[in-house]
Design a protein around this motif. Structure first.
Motif, mmCIF file in Angstrom:
data_model
loop_
_atom_site.group_PDB
_atom_site.id
_atom_site.type_symbol
_atom_site.label_atom_id
_atom_site.label_comp_id
_atom_site.label_asym_id
_atom_site.label_seq_id
_atom_site.Cartn_x
_atom_site.Cartn_y
_atom_site.Cartn_z
ATOM 1 N N CYS A 29 32.854 3.584 -20.369
ATOM 2 C CA CYS A 29 32.228 3.224 -21.648
ATOM 3 C C CYS A 29 31.002 4.082 -21.934
ATOM 4 N N ILE A 30 30.280 4.456 -20.878
ATOM 5 C CA ILE A 30 29.125 5.338 -21.060
ATOM 6 C C ILE A 30 29.601 6.682 -21.617
ATOM 7 N N LYS A 31 30.671 7.220 -21.046
ATOM 8 C CA LYS A 31 31.195 8.504 -21.509
ATOM 9 C C LYS A 31 31.667 8.424 -22.958
ATOM 10 N N GLN A 32 32.287 7.313 -23.339
ATOM 11 C CA GLN A 32 32.784 7.152 -24.704
ATOM 12 C C GLN A 32 31.666 6.962 -25.717
ATOM 13 N N HIS A 33 30.536 6.388 -25.280
ATOM 14 C CA HIS A 33 29.452 6.046 -26.202
ATOM 15 C C HIS A 33 28.137 6.730 -25.831
ATOM 16 N N ILE A 34 28.206 7.881 -25.193
ATOM 17 C CA ILE A 34 27.005 8.541 -24.686
ATOM 18 C C ILE A 34 25.991 8.853 -25.790
ATOM 19 N N SER A 35 26.447 9.150 -26.979
ATOM 20 C CA SER A 35 25.519 9.489 -28.062
ATOM 21 C C SER A 35 24.667 8.302 -28.501
ATOM 22 N N GLU A 36 25.060 7.093 -28.134
ATOM 23 C CA GLU A 36 24.312 5.902 -28.506
ATOM 24 C C GLU A 36 23.208 5.555 -27.505
ATOM 25 N N PHE A 37 23.150 6.266 -26.385
ATOM 26 C CA PHE A 37 22.114 6.041 -25.386
ATOM 27 C C PHE A 37 20.913 6.933 -25.678
ATOM 28 N N PRO A 38 19.715 6.522 -25.250
ATOM 29 C CA PRO A 38 18.521 7.357 -25.456
ATOM 30 C C PRO A 38 18.649 8.704 -24.752
#
Length: 153
Positions: free
Chosen positions: A130-139
């Motif tokens: 999930c981190i890889k799929q949504h990495i742009s949403e993390f700081p």
């Protein structure tokens, strides 16, 4: 005067008025799903004996656990930031010592351990997929740290 509380509540007689005392709700693990490889636990004290199996869906780590939730019954002064699979620490003699084995990914609900190779806690628990799929949403700081560790390949 309001109606009496349901039968599951206790009543305390405080002089002439009656005050309902409600029991705290019991959290239970998410519904059993064989693809997530976990056992459902009733959250009942088991005398310190771990009686259900935690299995990480990423690294396949498996360990017995005896509580799922935020307030383990054997560590009364502690409240965790997330619902977690925990077990009393077998290497500690003091009551209240515990091991946090893992939790569910807040997006896909997969069971993941707390290893940096399997999940990340940033306000909530996230599996690496999930981190890889949504990495742009993390700081940016989190993205930089994950790239430095080689997680984002």
């Amino acid at each position: 005067m309001p109606s009496l509380p349901p039968a599951s509540s206790k009543e305390v007689d405080a002089g002439s008025s009656r005050m309902p005392v409600r029991r705290a709700p019991v959290h239970s693990p998410p519904a059993a799903d064989p693809t997530r490889m976990m056992n459902v636990n009733k959250e009942q004290p088991s005398g310190g004996k771990c009686d259900a199996q935690f299995v990480c869906t990423v690294c396949k780590l498996h360990a017995p656990y005896n509580y799922y939730g935020r307030k383990p019954f054997y560590a009364k002064a502690l409240e965790l930031k997330e619902d977690s699979y925990t077990c009393q620490d077998p290497f500690e003699t003091e009551r209240g010592q515990l091991l946090v084995l893992g939790s569910n990914c807040s997006l896909c609900q997969r069971v993941v351990c707390t290893s940096q190779d399997c999940s990340l806690f940033y306000t909530r628990r996230f599996c690496l997929e999930c981190i890889k799929q949504h990495i742009s949403e993390f700081p940016a700081e989190i993205q930089f740290e994950l790239k430095k560790r080689g997680v984002l390949s």
